[in-house]
Design an enzyme around this catalytic site. Structure first.
Site, PDB file in Angstrom:
ATOM      1  N   THR A 171      38.141  11.645  44.410  1.00  0.00           N
ATOM      2  CA  THR A 171      37.636  12.551  43.372  1.00  0.00           C
ATOM      3  C   THR A 171      36.143  12.341  43.158  1.00  0.00           C
ATOM      4  O   THR A 171      35.686  11.204  43.001  1.00  0.00           O
ATOM      5  CB  THR A 171      38.410  12.306  42.054  1.00  0.00           C
ATOM      6  OG1 THR A 171      39.792  12.541  42.314  1.00  0.00           O
ATOM      7  CG2 THR A 171      37.931  13.215  40.934  1.00  0.00           C
ATOM      8  N   ASN A 205      14.455  -4.647  52.948  1.00  0.00           N
ATOM      9  CA  ASN A 205      14.683  -4.984  51.541  1.00  0.00           C
ATOM     10  C   ASN A 205      14.100  -6.320  51.129  1.00  0.00           C
ATOM     11  O   ASN A 205      13.870  -6.564  49.958  1.00  0.00           O
ATOM     12  CB  ASN A 205      16.184  -4.955  51.237  1.00  0.00           C
ATOM     13  CG  ASN A 205      17.004  -5.699  52.247  1.00  0.00           C
ATOM     14  OD1 ASN A 205      16.931  -5.450  53.434  1.00  0.00           O
ATOM     15  ND2 ASN A 205      17.798  -6.637  51.783  1.00  0.00           N
ATOM     16  N   GLY A 265      24.849   2.755  49.315  1.00  0.00           N
ATOM     17  CA  GLY A 265      24.288   2.384  50.609  1.00  0.00           C
ATOM     18  C   GLY A 265      25.275   1.641  51.497  1.00  0.00           C
ATOM     19  O   GLY A 265      25.343   1.878  52.709  1.00  0.00           O
ATOM     20  N   SER A 315      20.709   5.500  48.364  1.00  0.00           N
ATOM     21  CA  SER A 315      21.514   5.058  47.231  1.00  0.00           C
ATOM     22  C   SER A 315      20.721   5.218  45.927  1.00  0.00           C
ATOM     23  O   SER A 315      19.568   4.795  45.846  1.00  0.00           O
ATOM     24  CB  SER A 315      21.866   3.583  47.470  1.00  0.00           C
ATOM     25  OG  SER A 315      22.627   3.081  46.428  1.00  0.00           O
ATOM     26  N   ALA A 316      21.370   5.813  44.903  1.00  0.00           N
ATOM     27  CA  ALA A 316      20.648   6.219  43.691  1.00  0.00           C
ATOM     28  C   ALA A 316      20.117   5.070  42.839  1.00  0.00           C
ATOM     29  O   ALA A 316      19.087   5.210  42.177  1.00  0.00           O
ATOM     30  CB  ALA A 316      21.560   7.097  42.835  1.00  0.00           C
ATOM     31  N   HIS A 317      20.811   3.914  42.844  1.00  0.00           N
ATOM     32  CA  HIS A 317      20.398   2.875  41.885  1.00  0.00           C
ATOM     33  C   HIS A 317      19.086   2.191  42.257  1.00  0.00           C
ATOM     34  O   HIS A 317      18.557   1.409  41.481  1.00  0.00           O
ATOM     35  CB  HIS A 317      21.528   1.858  41.663  1.00  0.00           C
ATOM     36  CG  HIS A 317      21.760   0.881  42.770  1.00  0.00           C
ATOM     37  ND1 HIS A 317      21.308  -0.414  42.707  1.00  0.00           N
ATOM     38  CD2 HIS A 317      22.409   0.995  43.953  1.00  0.00           C
ATOM     39  CE1 HIS A 317      21.688  -1.055  43.811  1.00  0.00           C
ATOM     40  NE2 HIS A 317      22.354  -0.223  44.581  1.00  0.00           N
ATOM     41  N   CYS A 376      21.763  -9.529  47.751  1.00  0.00           N
ATOM     42  CA  CYS A 376      23.089  -9.499  48.351  1.00  0.00           C
ATOM     43  C   CYS A 376      23.452 -10.846  48.966  1.00  0.00           C
ATOM     44  O   CYS A 376      24.603 -11.201  49.056  1.00  0.00           O
ATOM     45  CB  CYS A 376      23.142  -8.423  49.406  1.00  0.00           C
ATOM     46  SG  CYS A 376      22.172  -7.021  48.942  1.00  0.00           S
ATOM     47  N   GLN A 390      16.058   1.359  50.740  1.00  0.00           N
ATOM     48  CA  GLN A 390      14.884   0.842  50.022  1.00  0.00           C
ATOM     49  C   GLN A 390      13.726   1.834  50.033  1.00  0.00           C
ATOM     50  O   GLN A 390      12.865   1.797  49.153  1.00  0.00           O
ATOM     51  CB  GLN A 390      14.425  -0.487  50.635  1.00  0.00           C
ATOM     52  CG  GLN A 390      15.368  -1.642  50.386  1.00  0.00           C
ATOM     53  CD  GLN A 390      15.407  -2.074  48.917  1.00  0.00           C
ATOM     54  OE1 GLN A 390      14.492  -1.854  48.143  1.00  0.00           O
ATOM     55  NE2 GLN A 390      16.509  -2.698  48.537  1.00  0.00           N
TER      56      GLN A 390
END
Ligand code: PLP
Length: 395
Positions: free
Chosen positions: A237, A151, A71, A199-201, A327, A179
């Protein structure tokens, strides 16, 4: 000791099924997705499948999905990419006052480069002021951005309306859906935005992988230069195992979205009811209407005590919560989101965010409320402010 995790807005546990999908891409299918041999082609096939699948789940085209490290990078890219691409057209940008630090600190840096920002206020539940937003538009406005869901206090913002306003004036519209993704039904066509971060997490996927959706035809410069990855828009990569896990996590989250949202919001509602009824001098921050806030979010200010003291006491009891956003923890500044909704600095300091997940249970809610009651009572008994307040009341 019991371990109860109530910090799902900070991050979530990797789903076992996601891990299983990822594992072969560390040790067996380890080729560089950009290589032309069979090893590379196998890796590229997995990346293509993930891109196609993720695109379908959010109503986008595969060519509109760009993988990033998460994110923060996607937010940076959207802001900086538009500034670079459109600096000839204008230097004014509009964002809400309650954006994530990934947006607000980038905005502060861009201000040093000569860009100008309008920061739009929100009401006492955290909803953006649409009138102020429209009135802030100038001839040289190049960007309007607002998060889909906050968030800290869970407010779900009217992005569709924001996109309509932006496009009426021919301005690019961005949303940070970090979120919201996995918790709400997110479709880029329905929202009408030109770019979107996720964002995946945040939905039981791996950390360090996310995406920026960029609508076809949108002019945006790259953030990271390098090789030809991501159609030359983002060098580096490709993290193939993470990309594979990202897709699997989103697929599972979308498949069970309704079921999980109902389950998690029932836990949240029970928690909110109990805390409000059983603990005096508390204030629920964010929307009162559960449908207008993220299903997993409860944010409370506890009068006369410090959030950090509550956090550490609960931590000793095996309960993980957050004071403000993960954060900003580490900083003693009161949350910019709480100040924006009109909470005083003192009250903001006594605030805790509880974010539930599908792994939590009703018993855990009962246990946490009991521990919280004990903690708040004990801390208030030691609080000079609370003593003063009760002396005044008893006169
Ligand atoms: N935007 C929002 C609204 C968030 O809540 C977060 C993380 O908490 C981010 C951006 C940053 O995402 P990431 O952790 O993937 O960098």
């Amino acid at each position: 000791m019991k371990e109860i995790y109530l910090d799902h807005a900070a991050t979530t546990k990797l789903d076992d099924r996601v891990l299983e999908k990822m594992l072969p891409y560390f040790t067996e299918i380890y080729g560089n997705a950009n290589s032309q041999h069979a090893f590379g082609r196998s890796a590229q096939k997995a990346v293509d499948e993930a891109r196609d699948g993720i695109a379908k789940l959010i109503g986008a085209k595969p060519s509109e999905i760009y993988f990033t490290s998460g994110g923060t990078e996607s937010d940076n890219w959207a802001l900086r990419g538009i500034c670079r691409a459109l600096k000839g057209k204008g230097k004014h940008l509009i964002v809400s006052k309650i954006e994530h630090a990934a947006m607000l600190s980038t905005a502060k840096e861009l201000e040093k480069d000569g860009f100008e920002f309008s920061y739009i206020g929100v009401d006492e539940e955290g909803f953006i002021n649409l009138e102020e937003l429209e009135n802030s538009i100038r001839d040289d406005t190049i960007f309007i951005g607002c998060m889909l869901a906050n968030n800290e206090i869970g407010t779900i913002e009217p992005i569709k309306k924001i996109a309509e306003i932006a496009h009426k004036h021919g301005i690019f519209c961005f949303t940070d859906a970090v979120q919201a993704m996995g918790a709400l039904d997110v479709d880029v066509n329905d929202l009408g935005v030109d770019a979107m971060s996720f964002s995946a997490h945040k939905f039981n996927g791996p950390k360090g992988i996310g995406a920026l959706y960029i609508k076809t035809g949108v002019k945006i410069d790259r953030l990271i230069s390098g090789g030809h990855q991501e159609r030359t828009k983002r060098g580096g990569t490709t993290n193939v195992p993470a990309v594979v896990g990202f897709y699997e996590a989103l697929r599972l989250a979308e498949k069970d979205l309704q079921k999980n949202a109902e389950y998690v919001s029932a836990l949240r509602d029970k928690f909110i009811k109990k805390v409000t009824e059983e603990i005096p001098f508390v204030k629920l921050n964010g929307p009162k209407d559960g449908k207008k806030r993220l299903p997993n979010n409860a944010n409370f200010s506890f009068g006369y005590i410090e959030g950090e003291s509550i956090l550490f006491s609960l931590d000793l009891a095996g309960i993980a919560v957050s004071s403000g956003s993960a954060c900003s923890s580490g900083s003693l500044e009161p949350s910019h989101v709480l100040l924006a909704i009109g909470v005083s600095e003192e009250t903001a300091h006594g605030t805790i965010r509880f974010t539930f997940g599908k792994e939590n249970t009703e018993e855990e809610v009962d246990f946490v409320v009991e521990k919280l009651k004990e903690t708040v009572e004990r801390l208030r008994a030691m609080s000079p402010l609370f003593k003063l307040q009760s002396d005044i009341k008893s006169v």
